[in-house]
Design an enzyme around this catalytic site. Structure first.
Site, PDB file in Angstrom:
ATOM      1  N   GLU A 196      10.974  -6.665  25.155  1.00 16.32           N
ATOM      2  CA  GLU A 196      10.302  -5.414  25.649  1.00 16.32           C
ATOM      3  C   GLU A 196      10.360  -4.495  24.288  1.00 16.32           C
ATOM      4  OE1 GLU A 196      12.301  -6.766  27.725  1.00 16.32           O
ATOM      5  OE2 GLU A 196      10.885  -7.393  29.120  1.00 16.32           O
ATOM      6  N   GLU A 229      18.363 -10.662  10.995  1.00 13.13           N
ATOM      7  CA  GLU A 229      18.674 -11.219  12.022  1.00 13.13           C
ATOM      8  C   GLU A 229      17.474 -12.105  12.516  1.00 13.13           C
ATOM      9  OE1 GLU A 229      19.654  -8.734  15.555  1.00 13.13           O
ATOM     10  OE2 GLU A 229      20.841 -10.132  16.344  1.00 13.13           O
TER      11      GLU A 229
END
Lengths: 364, 392
Positions: free
Chosen positions: B362, B229
């Site tokens: 994050e 991905e």
């Protein structure tokens, strides 16, 4: 636009290994710190090995002029390693700046610099950006130069000065034996690359080139040096990140390694992200200078982008080392001083952005 | 295999298959069968085991001939994520069955990974799959599923053993989106439209022949999907001023009345960042091409998200009064994200997803700091606890 080669060749990696081995051996932090306090802040024995024995001074010089016929791509690799070590050698002044000027001018003097036996310096303030007006602080008259140039990089150890000056026939580049000039070393912000003021009082000079050829040679030298400086800045950022990661893995506070705290991890991840950008951008500038494609934009982007990344990385290294980062005995300050000086060298990022805006048609 | 040889193959193929006399699907099927679909895939599966770097040559040669393409944007999940996973973990039958219609675009794919209670903490997922004879019976809810309303197939991760820690006990399937018990509901977003969906799975029967990898090995298989991905997100070569920066730069050039010195400073700064990021992407592709992929993908996604958000915010300020308006809040179900065909307000709002989708910034910073820089991992309180005993 042809596709640029942004990787390192096997030859370049070999060159990196030998330069790194030499610098690790001879320019470790303790040696650096001890040297900056002495009367001989430059390590000229190291320079001789690096420039002459390893042959790095003549990398971008054609073999017919005594060099190695490599290109700015290889010089950039040396600059990266010098950024990682902040070794006190006059590589930027002699092997990059003065060499690039003589190369553009097609001067015979090149062979002396290429062999590493003579150290050269280009007598312009280190802060001079590509695109600046031709300097007029030195005048040429009847075979001599008179005037003053301040903050010249590496001039205090130079044997040969390449001086831009204006005479009755317009601009020219002249060579002056350093012994004919008064060179006063300044107290430099950067302890490992010093600047000096050069005063010329009817100093005997030989013309290298005059007129538009001189202006072009100077511009070429400044552009080459600005583009290659991005590789040194990448090396500084890489050192700062690697060193800080190592330190934070070993430093325990609150019962665990400080590097395990997410607030610090994310700051290091940001530095890594910047380094990835810096490396590709600096590599592109080195390749553009080698092929001659897209040079002004590649150099302006490199200086606008990589300068602040090196400063940020060095500042974070100081901060994240805590109290130790503020001490003289830890080398972090040497890298911060180099990074900040490099940000001013050959034009600040803001100046390069302004130049870039014109180059890529983003009008005011 | 050289670029020359591949170009010759494409020329020979084009001589034998005239794009103007064949339907797009027939042309694409023939291209797949000739091993010119994805050249780095194995023979018989649309490729010929050539270096991945040569794919660009093939695409360029077909594009120059005006040949139909397989609309890669629409089927990014299929091409970028399902295909490499099936290739790595599928059986020979599965590869033969799924890869061709996937590549030709005849079958669109979506990804049933995230759940309302398992986003960044994907391994916490709760969708159950229980063995029943030759089938598995699947029940649960998935979310953020783009293209679910268009897809024939989904890659699906489920929990098959709740009694072991969460990274074990997962199993990976291919789910038929037309099977009974699959319900797709639009999920309206910040932009006003529903590009994503919620997918409810109620006692959906999946034959064991649609399982990918071993029972309980779903996490390992999913890692391959997620790695791909990130490659897929940053994988396309971009020209200078490609993407959002080109759009804003064009407005700047076309609309002198909008310019201020302060906006110019910021625009040039972003121009520099965009060019630098483009070069980093190019460098990453070159590393991949010589078989030395670096770990830069996560870093580039973080930088891309920040830049897109900054640029789309700048664009609204640049437009001033026009930036106060929004094109249309009507609820729609677009087939793909369309940054460039929509107004600046849409771009600003949609770009907020860039730092969340495909791994939040994050989580990516954690990945960079732990896997690239080798810093200590976050304390794991859930590591040795059976999934069923985790607080939720």
């Amino acid at each position: 636009m042809s596709t640029p080669d942004l990787l390192y060749s096997e030859v370049e990696e070999d060159l990196r290994s030998s330069v790194r081995a030499l610098l690790t051996d001879r320019a470790g932090p303790t040696a650096l710190l001890a040297r900056v306090e002495t009367d001989a802040p430059y390590d000229l024995a190291l320079w001789k090995t690096l420039a002459a024995d390893l042959g790095t001074a003549g990398l971008m010089v054609p073999e017919s002029l005594g060099g190695h016929g490599a290109s700015t791509r290889e010089v950039a690799v040396v600059m990266e390693e010098l950024g990682r070590s902040v070794a006190p050698v006059p590589y930027l002044g002699s092997a990059v700046l003065a060499t690039a000027a003589l190369l553009a001018a097609g001067s015979e003097l090149l062979s002396q610099l290429a062999s590493g036996s003579v150290i050269g310096a280009l007598a312009v303030p280190l802060s001079t950006a590509p695109g600046s007006a031709f300097p007029d602080t030195v005048s040429f008259l009847d075979g001599t130069l008179t005037g003053r140039v301040s903050t010249v990089a590496d001039a205090s150890v130079a044997d040969l000065l390449i001086v831009p000056a204006v005479g009755p026939d317009g601009p020219g580049l002249y060579s002056v034996d350093a012994s004919a000039a008064t060179v006063t070393e300044a107290v430099s912000l950067d302890l490992t690359r010093r600047v000096a003021d050069v005063t010329l009082d009817s100093a005997a000079a030989q013309a290298i080139c005059t007129g538009s050829a001189a202006a072009e040679a100077l511009e070429s030298a400044l552009t080459t040096a600005a583009g290659l400086l991005a590789s040194e800045q990448t090396g500084i950022a890489e050192w700062a990140l690697t060193e800080t990661v190592t330190y934070l893995k070993g430093r325990y506070q609150f019962g665990r390694p400080v590097g395990g705290f997410q607030s610090l991890k994310h700051r290091l991840a940001n530095l890594y992200t910047e380094l990835v950008n810096a490396r590709a951008t600096a590599r592109y500038a080195a390749d553009a200078l080698a092929t001659g494609n897209d040079v002004p934009i590649a150099v302006a982007v490199a200086q606008a982008r990589v300068s602040p990344i090196a400063v940020h990385a060095a500042e974070e290294a100081v901060q994240l080392h805590g109290g130790i980062g503020m001490t003289w005995e830890h080398p972090a300050h040497l890298y911060l001083k180099r990074a900040k000086s490099d940000q001013i060298a050959f034009g600040t990022p803001g100046r390069h952005r302004a130049r870039l805006a014109d180059l890529v048609d983003l009008p005011a | 295999m050289t670029a020359e040889e591949l170009r010759a193959q494409v020329a020979a193929f084009l001589a034998a298959h005239d794009p103007s006399s064949l339907s797009a699907v027939d042309f694409l099927r023939a291209r797949f069968d000739a091993g010119l679909a994805w050249v780095h895939f194995p023979e018989g599966l649309g490729g010929q085991g050539a270096p991945r770097a040569l794919q660009g040559e093939v695409e360029a040669a077909f594009a120059a001939a005006g040949a139909p393409d397989n609309n890669p944007r629409r089927i990014l999940i299929g091409l970028g994520m399902a295909a490499p996973t099936i290739l790595a973990f599928g059986t020979e039958e599965q590869k033969k069955r799924y890869l061709r219609p996937l590549w030709t675009g005849e079958e669109v794919w979506c990804q049933l990974f995230s759940e309302p209670g398992a986003g960044s903490d994907l391994a916490a997922l709760a969708t159950r799959a229980v063995r029943d004879g030759d089938d598995w019976v699947v029940t649960g809810q998935k979310v953020w599923t783009s293209s679910a309303h268009l897809a024939q197939w989904a890659i699906l991760v489920t929990r098959t053993d709740p009694d072991v820690p969460k990274h074990q006990g997962m199993t990976y399937f291919l789910c038929d989106m037309t099977a009974p018990g699959v319900e797709v509901r639009p999920l309206r977003q910040i932009t006003g439209e529903a590009e994503f969906n919620e997918v409810f799975l109620t006692e959906v029967r999946i034959p064991d022949s649609q399982r990918i990898g071993a029972v309980g090995e779903g996490w390992k298989v999913a890692q391959t999907t997620l790695m791909n991905e990130r490659v897929a997100i940053g994988g396309t070569a971009m020209p200078r001023e490609g993407g959002m920066i080109g759009l804003v730069a064009k407005t700047w050039r076309d609309r002198p009345e909008l310019r201020t010195p302060e906006l110019r400073d910021r625009l040039v700064q972003h121009w520099v960042e965009a060019e630098s990021l483009r070069l980093a992407g190019e460098r990453q592709r070159q590393q991949l091409a010589v078989g030395a992929p670096g770990p830069e993908g996560s870093a580039m996604k973080v930088a891309f998200a920040e830049l897109n958000q900054a640029l789309s915010g700048l664009e609204l300020e640049l437009l001033g009064e026009e930036g106060l308006r929004y094109e249309d809040w009507t609820m729609r179900r677009p087939e793909q994200v369309d940054f460039f065909g929509r107004d600046a307000g849409y771009r600003y709002l949609r770009a907020k997803g860039n730092s969340i989708e495909g791994g939040t910034s994050e989580v990516l910073r954690n990945i960079i700091s732990e896997r690239v820089l080798g810093l200590p991992s976050e304390p794991r309180v859930d590591k040795d606890v059976a999934w069923k005993d985790l607080p939720r």
